[in-house]
Design a protein around this motif. Structure first.
Motif, mmCIF file in Angstrom:
data_model
loop_
_atom_site.group_PDB
_atom_site.id
_atom_site.type_symbol
_atom_site.label_atom_id
_atom_site.label_comp_id
_atom_site.label_asym_id
_atom_site.label_seq_id
_atom_site.Cartn_x
_atom_site.Cartn_y
_atom_site.Cartn_z
ATOM 1 N N GLY B 176 0.824 -1.205 0.000
ATOM 2 C CA GLY B 176 0.000 0.000 0.000
ATOM 3 C C GLY B 176 0.856 1.252 0.000
ATOM 4 O O GLY B 176 2.050 1.231 0.290
ATOM 5 N N ARG B 177 0.205 2.346 -0.303
ATOM 6 C CA ARG B 177 0.897 3.618 -0.484
ATOM 7 C C ARG B 177 1.603 4.068 0.793
ATOM 8 O O ARG B 177 2.652 4.705 0.752
ATOM 9 N N ALA B 178 0.999 3.737 1.932
ATOM 10 C CA ALA B 178 1.561 4.229 3.189
ATOM 11 C C ALA B 178 2.985 3.734 3.388
ATOM 12 O O ALA B 178 3.826 4.432 3.949
ATOM 13 N N SER B 179 3.279 2.521 2.919
ATOM 14 C CA SER B 179 4.613 1.965 3.120
ATOM 15 C C SER B 179 5.669 2.802 2.414
ATOM 16 O O SER B 179 6.813 2.888 2.862
ATOM 17 N N VAL B 180 5.284 3.422 1.312
ATOM 18 C CA VAL B 180 6.247 4.248 0.574
ATOM 19 C C VAL B 180 6.692 5.420 1.428
ATOM 20 O O VAL B 180 7.871 5.777 1.463
ATOM 21 N N ASN B 181 5.729 6.006 2.145
ATOM 22 C CA ASN B 181 6.041 7.214 2.917
ATOM 23 C C ASN B 181 6.996 6.957 4.066
ATOM 24 O O ASN B 181 7.531 7.892 4.641
ATOM 25 N N ILE B 182 7.194 5.687 4.397
ATOM 26 C CA ILE B 182 8.165 5.382 5.454
ATOM 27 C C ILE B 182 9.583 5.596 4.939
ATOM 28 O O ILE B 182 10.444 6.110 5.639
ATOM 29 N N PHE B 183 9.804 5.198 3.710
ATOM 30 C CA PHE B 183 11.165 5.237 3.176
ATOM 31 C C PHE B 183 11.446 6.492 2.357
ATOM 32 O O PHE B 183 12.571 6.924 2.231
ATOM 33 N N PHE B 184 10.393 7.027 1.741
ATOM 34 C CA PHE B 184 10.614 8.095 0.761
ATOM 35 C C PHE B 184 9.850 9.346 1.127
ATOM 36 O O PHE B 184 8.763 9.294 1.704
ATOM 37 N N VAL B 185 10.439 10.488 0.777
ATOM 38 C CA VAL B 185 9.708 11.742 0.761
ATOM 39 C C VAL B 185 9.534 12.091 -0.697
ATOM 40 O O VAL B 185 10.514 12.342 -1.389
ATOM 41 N N SER B 186 8.299 12.084 -1.182
ATOM 42 C CA SER B 186 8.067 12.227 -2.620
ATOM 43 C C SER B 186 8.899 11.162 -3.322
ATOM 44 O O SER B 186 8.690 9.989 -3.088
ATOM 45 N N LYS B 187 9.904 11.544 -4.098
ATOM 46 C CA LYS B 187 10.697 10.520 -4.784
ATOM 47 C C LYS B 187 12.049 10.304 -4.118
ATOM 48 O O LYS B 187 12.833 9.481 -4.553
ATOM 49 N N ALA B 188 12.337 11.070 -3.106
ATOM 50 C CA ALA B 188 13.675 11.015 -2.507
ATOM 51 C C ALA B 188 13.697 10.067 -1.315
ATOM 52 O O ALA B 188 12.726 9.963 -0.569
ATOM 53 N N LEU B 189 14.815 9.391 -1.148
ATOM 54 C CA LEU B 189 15.023 8.551 0.025
ATOM 55 C C LEU B 189 15.126 9.443 1.251
ATOM 56 O O LEU B 189 15.740 10.508 1.199
ATOM 57 N N LYS B 190 14.549 9.002 2.354
ATOM 58 C CA LYS B 190 14.776 9.753 3.591
ATOM 59 C C LYS B 190 16.235 9.557 4.012
ATOM 60 O O LYS B 190 16.775 8.460 3.861
ATOM 61 N N PRO B 191 16.874 10.604 4.548
ATOM 62 C CA PRO B 191 18.305 10.507 4.874
ATOM 63 C C PRO B 191 18.615 9.328 5.794
ATOM 64 O O PRO B 191 19.594 8.612 5.570
#
Lengths: 408, 557, 354
Positions: B176-191
């Motif tokens: 699901g979409r929510a899982s993306v927001n854990i790792f990414f901000v928009s298209k960028a990897l979270k630091p």
């Protein structure tokens, strides 16, 4: 694989799952929409996408529409307390490009609405996936009549501010017959579905008005030598030659018409594909006096728009569809503002069917391209905002845009 | 050790020219908006400072060995000198505005290069470049096992960040979409995620290398007996088969669409492989048969008034006819070119491809073939109530077709006909003298190749629903030819690898937009320079290439 | 065995003869009908023919680049159309600048020579760079491999120039002195056409002289005959190959400016693709590797393109005949190659099997 690595990795996955589970948090809004909703959390942007042709020979079309979208978004940095994020895909002006781009955009559930496509062929192929995903798509330059025909390719969620070919071809023919007094006409297209359909409508309308169509010819994209086809046109010495094509083939026809005997008294006329700031300079002296049909987007509001363009994008718009893209973007944002439910924490809930309904209900929208009212099959332009322009010495020397000399 | 300044400066200059190139063609500025890690590192940085990093690294490497401090100095000098060309551009821009000619040298670029501080910002630019060069130099100096670990980790993070679309699509599809927001901000990897990923990959590589080094060499060197090898192969096949079978569930609709595109070109590639790879006939108009397949399918099944089938044909009935028509035209167009060889054949087939496209586009044949308006409303295939209207379902169809084509290809290669083709490819005159009927052999190659292509075209038309003549241009032929050569001429796994590299990869690079074809072109050159025999060369070609190297360097014909 | 071979050969031959016969009859019918309807005046035919010759001479200049490289390396330099583009596209900005400062109108001859030199310099540098990066490392690889790097280079060049100069169309400025007409054989011909034609022919003659008479030219011919022997004779192969690419590039660059004089519009990053294909066709038409062949092939192709649709197709009553211009050109190519599989003038290196 090392055991330690596996354990680290699984720990990561479990942790992220846990985070995902509690990440949803307080969401008092409930989606009651028939085809689903988009939830925009507080602080997150509203996601718009574009599907335009930004590569290959038609890239100026895409650059032009994209500029219109960016100017519109620059105007409205804040929509219901959220910023707007724009991402995009290249549709490449081809059916397969449109299909792939459409599938990709449709696979991203955060996309609320789409501005695109440029080319009708791409729209036909992209629409099924977009419509299925419950999204909404508004085109700035699709002119194929079939796209808003329920018996043709129309699907729910499709809108356009571009005018149906039926309008522009008819207006050009009426102008030629009634205003210029032309009685014989020849047409040339370039093998693109757009130009072929437009010249066909022109020819049929012209014949219905009582005129004679002497010749319907075609050239290929990439041709530089137009003398042969112009010689054929000249054999009948028609009163007007209508060639609703693009640069650079339009440049070649305009320039070489001066060199072919028998074309001296033939009036040249093009369409919005040639309504580009580079066209007069690139075509040389023979362009003076030529007519172009196209969207009527002059006036004070348009001057404002051009000023904003110069500031945000730089220079002047490279083609004639930016205003339609600008209007599409604003209509979409208006529709979002009217249907979105706002939670107490700033969360937005946008019902997809509600958004479509709001878009369809658009009436009397005061856009750059005139007053827009959408019908149930997504045709929002009525053709009233079309005009005929005449190129003068001023445009040859870098002035743009030309003055409109006739509106229906 | 003495530092060779000339070499150092030369690498610096190369890095600098690369940075200048990416700046001047507009990629740096455009992709400065595409964040890779958080909002600190974006793709513009990668393109710009990648040159400095590489300059430092390569300059240090050219010195083979030395103290760490020497590495640092070399890297620093290389990095600083790599900043010079771009810095000159910034200074020049200050005096002569050049946006009228070089459209990408605009204020936004200069702001990015000077950290939004005008000319004084150049100091910061030099500082950053020097630092990256220094890091590059140091990187070359650290012990090999650490270097490998860190290098792989960095590359891994970079790949995930650049291809974040791919990762987010899979994540969205599975969790699901929510899982993306854990790792990414928009298209960028979270630091934080980037750091964790870097450490995880580095640790993994480090430990694997350690274990390999500690383990007795005997394990690796132990000869596998035949049975074990076979078992390994079977297991590999089962895994690949299972992956292919469940791919759409994991990948989601967009990546399934990409796989469909890859599959379509695998079909084209397998067919062209017979003509070019086996029989040695250079065909540049191969798209014509693809068009025949697509148009036959379109005209037989469309629901518009162009329908020639009288409404009796569905996809499954039209499919064999489409293949048959393509085969027929394969033979028909094969006749006039029977006596032509090499490049004459290439240009004439190219001409045929263009003639077919032009005829399909022409107003002359518009009443039959739809002309510029194409053939619209081609129905989707349907069988036993299953409608093939999604990328996922069409993937299975194209997969099945590709498997059949691959099977036929393998059988043909090992058959008498296959050996005749190869004999003809080696030397037509000798083959004829040996009693091979070259007319028949050539025509069979054209016909079978055309059949595969027609099959691909028919499926393509059904998936797309609308076909236009513009979809059948020369670029398709060129792409098909490129992919079989990149994969390894004559090799069936090569066709698949080639299609993934030249069709799949560019689809994943869609966000590069107008620079996609630039990357494609550079990729073609780099691949061919590094592996002229292709990724997975067929045995016979590998031998040929190496034979050429050993015996006669001047003339391999 | 012999009888079977004979019967087989004749069967294919019969088919091809019938194919040729049908094509010839169709063409003749088209010609006959066109002339009997007398839709066009001889004046109009002459205008088309002169334009076709000018266009053809530009094709010929580009075709020479293909032929020179092919003659030496037996390799299709697929990126040659792009080499032509780089010269023409870069030079349009210089031409616009010359026009702005008035230099182009005040001393046009000098200005045009400067433009040609500039364009040739750009194209030459790109051609040499290309040879160094993309072709030289692969000189011993099978022939299809450099074809693929050439295709890659073609895309890379197109989109590099798009990045540098943008996607907009540009046009060469009009030059006042070239605007007039010239009376040739009683026909008024735009001055620019014979000027371009004569200038191109002059360049081709110069090239022919260069290849036949100078030391480098002789070395080129030696290398194309046999590289190993040429090396033994003390010829620096690398240097000769580089000069071949440079020569081809210079001619393509000059063609870019001639094209700008003749058809000023439509200068953009994809402008090299079609002329490249056409020139390649012209080179094959004349017999690839053969210098006079490339010249004649180019001129012939220009004429076929200019006259073909109106002359043949219109007589057959085909609507929008100009759309089929390229189809006619390719059809003629096929017909000629069936008669003469080695091109009209034959391959100079016919004994070397392609």
């Amino acid at each position: 694989m090392s055991k330690r690595f596996v354990s680290i990795f699984s720990l990561l996955v479990i942790a992220s799952m846990a985070l995902a589970a509690c990440g949803g948090g307080a969401a008092p809004l409930e989606c009651t929409d028939a085809i689903g909703c988009v939830e925009v959390a507080a602080g997150e942007p509203i996601h718009l996408a574009y599907m335009l042709t930004v590569s290959g020979a038609t890239a100026t079309l895409g650059d032009d529409s994209l500029g219109g979208i960016r100017v519109a978004l620059n105007d409205r940095p804040d929509v219901l307390g959220h910023t707007v994020e724009l991402t995009g895909e290249d549709e490449g002006c081809s059916a397969e490009g449109g299909q792939t781009a459409g599938t990709k955009v449709a696979a991203d559930p955060s996309v609320v609405a789409i501005v695109g496509t440029n080319c009708s062929g791409a729209a036909f192929a992209a629409l099924p996936a977009i419509s299925e995903a419950g999204m909404l798509m508004c085109s700035s330059s699709n002119t194929n009549p079939g796209l808003t025909d329920p018996e043709g390719g129309w699907l729910p969620g499709y809108y356009r501010t571009a005018h149906n070919d039926k309008f522009q071809g008819r207006i050009a023919a009426e102008f030629a017959y009634n205003e210029l007094g032309a009685r014989t006409a020849a047409t040339i297209h370039d093998g693109s579905p757009y130009a072929q359909a437009l010249q066909q409508v022109f020819a049929e309308t012209f014949a219905a008005l009582g005129g004679t169509v002497t010749f319907q010819g075609a050239v290929n994209v990439g041709d530089t030598d137009m003398r042969a086809v112009l010689t054929t046109v000249a054999a009948d010495t028609p009163d007007i030659l209508y060639y609703p094509i693009f640069e650079p083939e339009g440049n070649f026809i305009t320039a070489q018409a001066a060199e072919v005997a028998g074309m001296e008294n033939t009036i040249l006329m093009g369409a919005d594909g040639l309504l580009a700031d580079t066209f007069p300079e690139n075509s040389g002296e023979n362009v003076v006096g030529m007519y172009l049909s196209g969207p009527y987007v002059t006036g004070a509001t348009y001057d404002d728009f051009l000023a904003k363009w110069a500031e945000v994008i730089g220079g002047v718009p490279p083609s004639g569809f930016h205003a339609f893209a600008y209007d599409c973007t604003n209509m979409i944002l208006d529709a979002i503002e009217s249907v979105a439910q706002q939670g107490s924490d700033g969360t937005l809930l946008i019902g997809r069917q509600a958004l479509r309904d709001a878009m369809t209900a658009t009436a009397g929208f005061d856009g750059l391209t005139g007053s827009l009212t959408c019908n149930e099959y997504g045709d929002c332009a009525t053709g009233e905002a079309l005009a005929v322009f005449q190129i003068t010495e001023a445009e040859l020397n870098g002035g743009w845009p030309p003055a409109a000399i006739w509106t229906p | 050790m003495k530092i060779n300044w000339k070499t150092t400066l030369r690498y610096g200059l190369i890095g600098g020219v690369s940075a200048l190139y990416f700046s001047m063609i507009g990629m740096v500025e455009l992709f400065a908006g595409r964040n890779l890690i958080g909002t600190t590192v974006n793709m513009g940085h990668l393109l710009l400072y990648g040159g400095m990093l590489a300059a430092g690294l390569l300059a240090a490497r050219a010195h083979h060995q030395g103290k760490l401090a020497q590495h640092a100095v070399i890297g620093l000098v290389a990095g600083l000198s790599a900043a010079i060309p771009t810095a000159l551009l910034v200074i020049l821009h200050e005096f002569i505005p050049m946006q009228d000619v070089f459209v990408s040298v605009n204020n936004a670029l200069i702001r990015f290069l000077t950290f939004e501080r005008g000319l004084p910002g150049l100091l910061q630019f030099f500082l950053a470049s020097g630092l990256l060069g220094l890091l590059g130099g140091l990187f070359d100096g650290i012990p090999t096992d650490y270097r490998r670990a860190v290098g792989t980790g960095l590359a891994g993070v970079a790949i995930v960040a650049v291809f974040s679309d791919l990762v987010t699509q899979v994540l969205t599809n599975l969790f699901g979409r929510a899982s993306v927001n854990i790792f990414f901000v928009s298209k960028a990897l979270k630091p934080v995620i980037a750091l964790v990923l870097l450490l995880a990959i580095a640790a993994f590589v480090f430990m694997r290398d350690r274990r390999k080094a500690n383990a007795p060499a005997a394990v690796a060197a132990a000869p596998l007996d035949k049975r074990a090898a076979l078992r390994k192969q079977v297991i590999l096949f089962v895994i690949i088969g299972a992956l292919l079978a469940i791919a759409p569930w994991i990948l989601g609709s967009f990546l399934s669409q990409v796989l469909f595109e890859v599959g379509r070109f695998v079909l084209l590639g397998l067919g062209l492989n017979i003509v070019v790879g086996y029989a040695g006939l250079l065909d540049l108009g191969y798209v014509a048969f693809f068009a025949f397949g697509a148009y036959t399918m379109g005209l037989l099944t469309t629901t518009t008034n162009l329908n020639l089938g009288g409404g009796v044909f569905n996809f499954w009935l039209a499919l064999p006819i489409a293949v048959l028509v393509s085969v027929l035209f394969g033979v028909l167009l094969g006749f006039p070119v029977l006596s032509l060889r090499g490049d004459y054949l290439a240009i004439v087939t190219l001409g045929f491809g263009e003639i077919i496209r032009i005829l399909a586009l022409s107003d002359w044949l518009k009443p039959i073939m739809g002309g510029a308006q194409g053939v619209l409303f081609i129905p989707t295939p349907e069988i036993f109530g299953i409608v093939f209207d999604s990328p996922e379902s069409m993937y299975y169809l194209v997969l099945a077709a590709a498997l059949v084509a691959a099977f036929v290809s393998i059988r043909l290669r090992d058959s008498r006909l296959g050996r005749q083709w190869m004999a003809m490819r080696e030397d037509e005159d000798v083959a004829e003298a040996m009693g091979i009927n070259t007319v028949q052999t050539k025509l069979l190659a054209f016909a079978i190749g055309a059949g595969f292509s027609g099959l691909g075209g028919a499926i393509f038309a059904a998936r797309l629903g609308n076909i236009f003549p513009h979809s059948f241009n020369l670029l398709i032929s060129i792409n098909a030819l490129s992919l079989i050569i990149v994969g390894g001429l004559g090799s069936i796994p090569g066709v698949i690898v080639g299609a993934i590299a030249l069709v799949g990869l560019p689809e994943l690079l869609r966000e590069f937009q107008e620079y996609r074809l630039l990357i494609y072109g550079i990729l073609l050159i780099v691949m061919m320079l590094n592996r002229p025999e292709g990724f997975l060369p067929a045995e016979v070609f590998k031998r040929e290439l190496h034979a050429g190297e050993i015996t006669e360097p001047a003339e391999v014909e | 065995m012999l009888r079977r071979t004979l019967s087989r050969v004749s069967w294919v031959d019969v088919f091809l003869r019938i194919f040729q016969l049908v094509a010839a009859v169709v063409i003749l019918i088209g010609l006959y009908k066109t002339f009997t309807t007398a839709r066009y005046s001889s004046e109009q035919w002459a205008t088309l023919a002169f334009a076709g010759l000018a266009q053809g001479s530009i094709y010929a200049l580009i075709a020479l680049g293909y032929t020179l490289v092919y003659g030496i390396l037996l390799m299709i330099n697929f990126a040659h159309g792009e080499i032509y583009m780089t010269g023409a596209f870069s030079t349009v900005f210089l031409a616009m600048y010359f026009n702005r400062i008035g230099f182009l109108q005040s001393s046009p001859v000098l200005a045009i020579i400067v433009l040609i030199l500039f364009s040739a310099a750009v194209s030459t540098s790109i051609a040499v760079l290309l040879e160094r990066i993309a072709y030289r490392p692969l000189r011993n690889a099978p022939r299809l491999i450099p074809l693929i790097t050439a295709i890659g280079a073609s895309f890379a060049l197109q989109y590099t120039f798009r990045g540098l100069f943008g996607s907009q169309f540009r046009a060469y400025p009009d030059i006042a002195v070239l605007k007039g007409t010239w009376n040739i054989l009683g026909f008024d011909v735009p001055l620019v056409q014979p000027v371009v034609f004569l200038a191109a022919v002059l360049l081709m003659v110069a090239l022919y002289w260069f290849v036949e008479r100078t030391k480098t030219g002789k070395a080129m011919r030696a290398v194309s005959e046999d590289k190993a022997v040429a090396r033994l004779m003390g010829i620096d192969i690398d240097r000769i190959i580089v000069s071949t690419f440079a020569l081809g590039g210079a001619l393509a660059g000059a063609a870019g400016v001639f094209n700008g004089l003749f058809r000023p519009q439509g200068v953009f990053f994809l402008m090299g693709f079609f002329p490249g294909i056409k020139a390649f066709t012209a080179a094959v038409l004349g017999g690839i590797g053969n210098i006079p062949g490339a010249m004649m092939g180019g001129l012939l192709l220009g004429l076929i393109e200019a006259l073909g649709p109106n002359l043949i197709l219109e007589g057959l009553g085909i609507p929008a005949a100009n759309q089929l211009k390229d189809a006619i050109a390719f059809l003629v190519l096929v017909l000629i190659l069936i008669f003469r599989p080695q091109g009209i003038f034959g391959e100079r290196l016919a004994e070397k099997k392609a």
